[in-house]
Design a protein around this motif. Structure first.
Motif, mmCIF file in Angstrom:
data_model
loop_
_atom_site.group_PDB
_atom_site.id
_atom_site.type_symbol
_atom_site.label_atom_id
_atom_site.label_comp_id
_atom_site.label_asym_id
_atom_site.label_seq_id
_atom_site.Cartn_x
_atom_site.Cartn_y
_atom_site.Cartn_z
ATOM 1 N N LEU A 100 0.824 -1.203 0.000
ATOM 2 C CA LEU A 100 0.000 0.000 0.000
ATOM 3 C C LEU A 100 0.856 1.250 0.000
ATOM 4 N N LEU A 101 1.954 1.249 0.784
ATOM 5 C CA LEU A 101 2.839 2.422 0.816
ATOM 6 C C LEU A 101 3.498 2.643 -0.539
ATOM 7 N N VAL A 102 3.890 1.548 -1.191
ATOM 8 C CA VAL A 102 4.498 1.675 -2.515
ATOM 9 C C VAL A 102 3.493 2.244 -3.513
ATOM 10 N N GLN A 103 2.259 1.790 -3.425
ATOM 11 C CA GLN A 103 1.225 2.284 -4.340
ATOM 12 C C GLN A 103 0.957 3.770 -4.115
ATOM 13 N N ILE A 104 0.919 4.185 -2.834
ATOM 14 C CA ILE A 104 0.703 5.605 -2.545
ATOM 15 C C ILE A 104 1.859 6.441 -3.063
ATOM 16 N N GLY A 105 3.107 5.945 -2.858
ATOM 17 C CA GLY A 105 4.274 6.685 -3.345
ATOM 18 C C GLY A 105 4.290 6.799 -4.852
ATOM 19 N N LEU A 106 3.909 5.717 -5.538
ATOM 20 C CA LEU A 106 3.871 5.748 -6.999
ATOM 21 C C LEU A 106 2.813 6.714 -7.505
ATOM 22 N N PHE A 107 1.674 6.755 -6.830
ATOM 23 C CA PHE A 107 0.620 7.690 -7.226
ATOM 24 C C PHE A 107 1.087 9.136 -7.062
#
Length: 285
Positions: free
Chosen positions: A261-268
């Motif tokens: 989830l943290l990776v997805q937020i950072g990518l967004f």
């Protein structure tokens, strides 16, 4: 040593009806209940669309608009159904119809003649009715207009059941009733109101500043102050509260169980930064 006895003004809801106008019915199950109604020849049940569970062979079903279900244009735009289901016994002998609650809810039989022919319910509380029952979706006039946007249309839209027939409404959890004497005051969470008589004075009270409420939300920030005389039915687990608990558990995953989830937020955030930076560069050129 025996536990002390505490007298309480609240009592479990018990169905009462006039002896000469009893309609045979049976409520089955503990949660997500089904009400089975016996119909004499040519008698009919008016129910919400999609609530029919089973019926005998002599019952004919028709999905149509009826005078018992008045829905205005505003309510239709808000997603309210403009039709109802009419289940009529066309046979020569008695028939039966099974109407199911749409969620984990209890079914409450209410003889309107015992309550002066008029009660108010939350939105979508009506399940079905027999004989003289008229359902009207209306906005409670005692609220101030500036509160409608803050609390949402569902917070103020009420179903008015009127007539002398038998109505079935749904409520969540345990249901108790309170008879309010003249001038007696009761404060209750708005969502916990299952039904009340129109003689009860109804006032909304907010327990947080508007900005704080809009940003942070919170539990029990909107309560209703009820002043007698009248009768109020209280539900311990309204569907709104149950759905919030389910949505919160589904949409708020544990970080340790879902580290992506943290990776997805950072990518967004990175992609959003690239898009904004590119648009600024093109604007300067």
């Amino acid at each position: 040593m025996a536990a002390p006895f505490f007298s309480t003004p609240f009592q479990p809801y018990v169905y009462q009806s006039q002896e000469d106008t009893v309609t045979p019915f049976q409520i089955l199950g503990g949660e997500a209940q089904v009400v089975q109604i016996m119909l004499k020849p040519q008698e009919k049940v008016i129910a919400k669309p999609g609530s029919m569970c089973y019926m005998s062979g002599s019952i004919e079903m028709e999905n149509t608009y009826t005078p018992e279900q008045e829905v205005g244009v505003v309510q239709w735009l808000l997603g309210k159904s403009v039709s109802s289901v009419a289940l009529r016994n066309t046979g020569q002998s008695d028939g039966f119809v099974g109407i199911a609650a749409p969620s984990l809810a209890r079914i409450l039989p209410v003889d309107l003649a015992m309550f002066g022919g008029d009660i108010l319910c939350p939105p979508d509380a009506f399940l079905c009715s027999v004989h003289d029952v008229k359902v009207v979706n209306t906005v409670y006039q005692r609220h101030r207009a500036r509160h409608i946007v803050a609390a949402g249309a569902e917070g103020f839209l009420r179903q008015r059941l009127s007539g002398q027939g038998l109505a079935f409404i749904i409520a969540g959890g345990s249901v108790v009733q309170k008879i309010l004497e003249v001038g007696e005051v009761l404060t209750i969470d708005v969502s916990c109101i299952a039904a009340l008589t129109p003689s009860v004075n109804f006032q909304i009270k907010y327990h947080a500043a508007p900005i704080r409420r809009a940003v942070f939300g919170g539990e029990n920030v909107v309560t209703a102050t009820l002043t007698g005389p009248g009768i109020v039915f209280i539900q311990s687990l309204p569907f709104h509260r149950l759905s919030q608990r389910i949505a919160r558990s589904v949409t708020s995953p544990n970080m340790r169980e879902n580290p992506r989830l943290l990776v997805q937020i950072g990518l967004f955030l990175f992609l959003a930064y690239v898009v904004i930076a590119s648009s600024l560069i093109l604007t300067e050129m």
